[in-house]
Design a protein around this motif. Structure first.
Motif, PDB file in Angstrom:
ATOM      1  N   LEU A  26      40.676  30.078  31.302  1.00 40.58           N
ATOM      2  CA  LEU A  26      41.551  30.197  32.466  1.00 40.58           C
ATOM      3  C   LEU A  26      43.030  30.284  32.091  1.00 40.58           C
ATOM      4  O   LEU A  26      43.865  30.576  32.947  1.00 40.58           O
ATOM      5  N   THR A  83      47.493  33.517  42.116  1.00 39.54           N
ATOM      6  CA  THR A  83      48.027  34.339  41.039  1.00 39.54           C
ATOM      7  C   THR A  83      48.981  35.382  41.606  1.00 39.54           C
ATOM      8  O   THR A  83      48.889  35.733  42.786  1.00 39.54           O
ATOM      9  N   PHE A  86      46.150  39.522  40.649  1.00 43.70           N
ATOM     10  CA  PHE A  86      44.720  39.265  40.734  1.00 43.70           C
ATOM     11  C   PHE A  86      43.939  40.031  39.670  1.00 43.70           C
ATOM     12  O   PHE A  86      43.113  39.459  38.953  1.00 43.70           O
ATOM     13  N   ASP A  89      44.432  38.792  36.011  1.00 48.68           N
ATOM     14  CA  ASP A  89      43.801  37.505  35.732  1.00 48.68           C
ATOM     15  C   ASP A  89      42.287  37.584  35.796  1.00 48.68           C
ATOM     16  O   ASP A  89      41.589  36.972  34.988  1.00 48.68           O
ATOM     17  N   ARG A  90      41.761  38.347  36.732  1.00 52.03           N
ATOM     18  CA  ARG A  90      40.302  38.507  36.817  1.00 52.03           C
ATOM     19  C   ARG A  90      39.772  39.164  35.541  1.00 52.03           C
ATOM     20  O   ARG A  90      38.765  38.715  34.978  1.00 52.03           O
ATOM     21  N   LEU A 125      39.880  32.799  43.151  1.00 53.43           N
ATOM     22  CA  LEU A 125      41.032  33.435  42.527  1.00 53.43           C
ATOM     23  C   LEU A 125      41.665  34.248  43.634  1.00 53.43           C
ATOM     24  O   LEU A 125      40.990  35.081  44.250  1.00 53.43           O
TER      25      LEU A 125
END
Length: 130
Positions: A26, A83, A86, A89-90, A125
């Motif tokens: 993460l 975030t 998105f 980070d995904r 998320l």
């Protein structure tokens, strides 16, 4: 008067595996890892840029606590990771083996997808609309 929630306890199986997941998969920062004696530690992690709230990783100390690992919110989404990007980070999380339970979806408030942490706790998320 100002108040904030400083820490939210997350019951974990093992301190080191939890630290590895939250800081690795993460990308959270390790804020504290202090030996308290008798096998207990004060371990806090938080997302990059977090100012007020952190997760306190608490290793289960008995059978009752062990039954709560991964089910602290009865199967509901219990944690919300905001975030500013998105898709970035995904992709990073998926590259680290994080399991998403759904495809991204557009909601009135932004783009969101549910994922599971190392223990099966459900998280959103979420990139909020500007």
């Amino acid at each position: 008067m100002k108040q904030t929630i400083a820490n939210v306890t997350l019951v974990v199986r093992d301190y080191d595996e939890a630290i590895a997941f939250y800081t690795g998969a993460l990308g959270f920062n390790l804020l504290d890892d202090i030996d308290l004696g008798d096998g207990k530690r004060w371990v806090r992690v938080a997302p990059r840029g977090a100012v007020e709230t952190a997760l306190l990783l608490a290793q289960a100390g008995d059978d009752a606590q062990r039954t709560r690992i991964g089910d602290q919110t009865g199967g509901r989404v219990g944690f919300f990771l905001h975030t500013d990007d998105f898709h970035r980070d995904r992709a990073a999380m998926r590259a680290h083996g994080v399991r998403f339970l759904e495809e991204p979806r557009l909601e009135a408030y932004g783009i969101v997808a549910v994922f599971e942490d190392l223990y099966g706790n459900r998280w959103d998320l979420l990139e909020l609309k500007q």
